[in-house]
Design a protein around this motif. Structure first.
Motif: not given
Length: 301
Positions: A10-12, A37-39, A88-91, A171-173
């Motif tokens: 995820t790109v925020g 990915l998602e934006l 996402g798992e990654w951010f 790592r988003r978690s």
């Protein structure tokens, strides 16, 4: 999309009045070689063409999720909003005026996939101006490879401050387990320290991140308090005291054995003595200002 139905990354993008550079920033994200990915874009009640630009991209590409806030909640809250909507798992946080080259996400993920103890990866940074021209300055993100928290803490303090490291892939978690950004401008330094206690930082030694320096950047706003935390009004922030308090809380709350925590506290104690000596005059002024503000007393000049 991954097999779980959620994007890998995820790109925020928190944005406020970003019409000048926004389209180029979005294009650089959607043009990544890593397409999983998602934006997530959160518009902080912009008064320019930002809503129209964002809506056009959301209508054209299902990976773009756009929301518009009905009032300006400040940069700090908007950074948290895009993270809260991530799947996402990654951010990765992305500023609306920066760019990433097509290989940025793939390059970072390749490094992270080979180290389960890593929490962040960033690339080398090229500085550009308002028109996108190179300024001849390059930066290396903070890199930390220590096995233990106290080793990583020592490396973190030894590395030059490069605040753009916060725009790496995280790592988003692990990011969710931190206190995130504090209520003062520049608190990304404390967040990076908290992440360093939890894992390693990798570096891709390619210039894949283009950081834009221009007069409209957040460093040049008239009031950083109003920009970052408008709910505070004109109240003082006492950021140096907050820095020390946040660091102490991070050292006491990060998961680690008791003996390792003692080593981290000793490591920070050495660093803290230097900081307090350097910051003492400013901290005294902050304390005096806070007392005057709480009591309603103002010294006549």
């Amino acid at each position: 999309m991954s097999s779980t139905g959620s994007p890998r990354v995820t790109v925020g993008m928190p944005v406020f009045n970003g019409e000048r550079h926004l389209a180029a920033a979005i294009e650089s994200i959607l043009g990544q070689t890593c397409q999983d990915l998602e934006l997530v874009v959160s518009d902080n009640a912009s008064s320019d063409a930002t809503p129209e630009i964002c809506q056009d991209y959301a209508d054209a590409d299902p990976r773009v999720r756009y929301t518009r806030l009905d009032r300006n909640v400040g940069a700090r809250m908007n950074f948290e909003i895009v993270l809260s909507r991530a799947r996402g798992e990654w951010f990765k946080w992305s500023a609306h005026d920066d760019l990433i080259r097509p290989e940025f996400l793939a390059g970072c993920l390749a490094r992270l996939d080979h180290d389960r103890g890593a929490v962040l990866c960033a690339t080398d940074i090229e500085v550009i101006d308002d028109r996108g021209e190179q300024l001849g300055e390059t930066l290396q993100p903070i890199t930390i490879d220590g096995r233990t928290p106290h080793e990583r803490l020592r490396q973190f303090f030894a590395h030059p401050k490069v605040h753009q490291t916060i725009f790496g892939v995280i790592r988003r978690s692990v990011l969710d387990s931190t206190d995130l950004l504090g209520p003062w401008f520049g608190s990304d330094r404390e967040l990076l320290m908290e992440l360093a206690l939890r894992g390693r930082f990798h570096r891709v030694d390619q210039l894949l991140f283009l950081h834009r320096e221009h007069p409209g950047r957040s460093d040049h706003v008239p009031s950083k308090v109003a920009y970052y935390t408008p709910e505070r009004g004109d109240r003082p922030v006492a950021q140096h005291w907050r820095h020390l308090g946040r660091a102490a809380r991070a050292l006491l709350s990060a998961p680690m054995p008791a003996a390792e925590r003692a080593r981290c506290l000793a490591e920070y104690g050495r660093r803290g003595r230097t900081l307090v000596g350097r910051w003492a005059p400013t901290m005294c002024r902050e304390a005096a200002t806070s007392v005057r503000t709480m009591s309603g007393f103002r010294v006549r000049r």
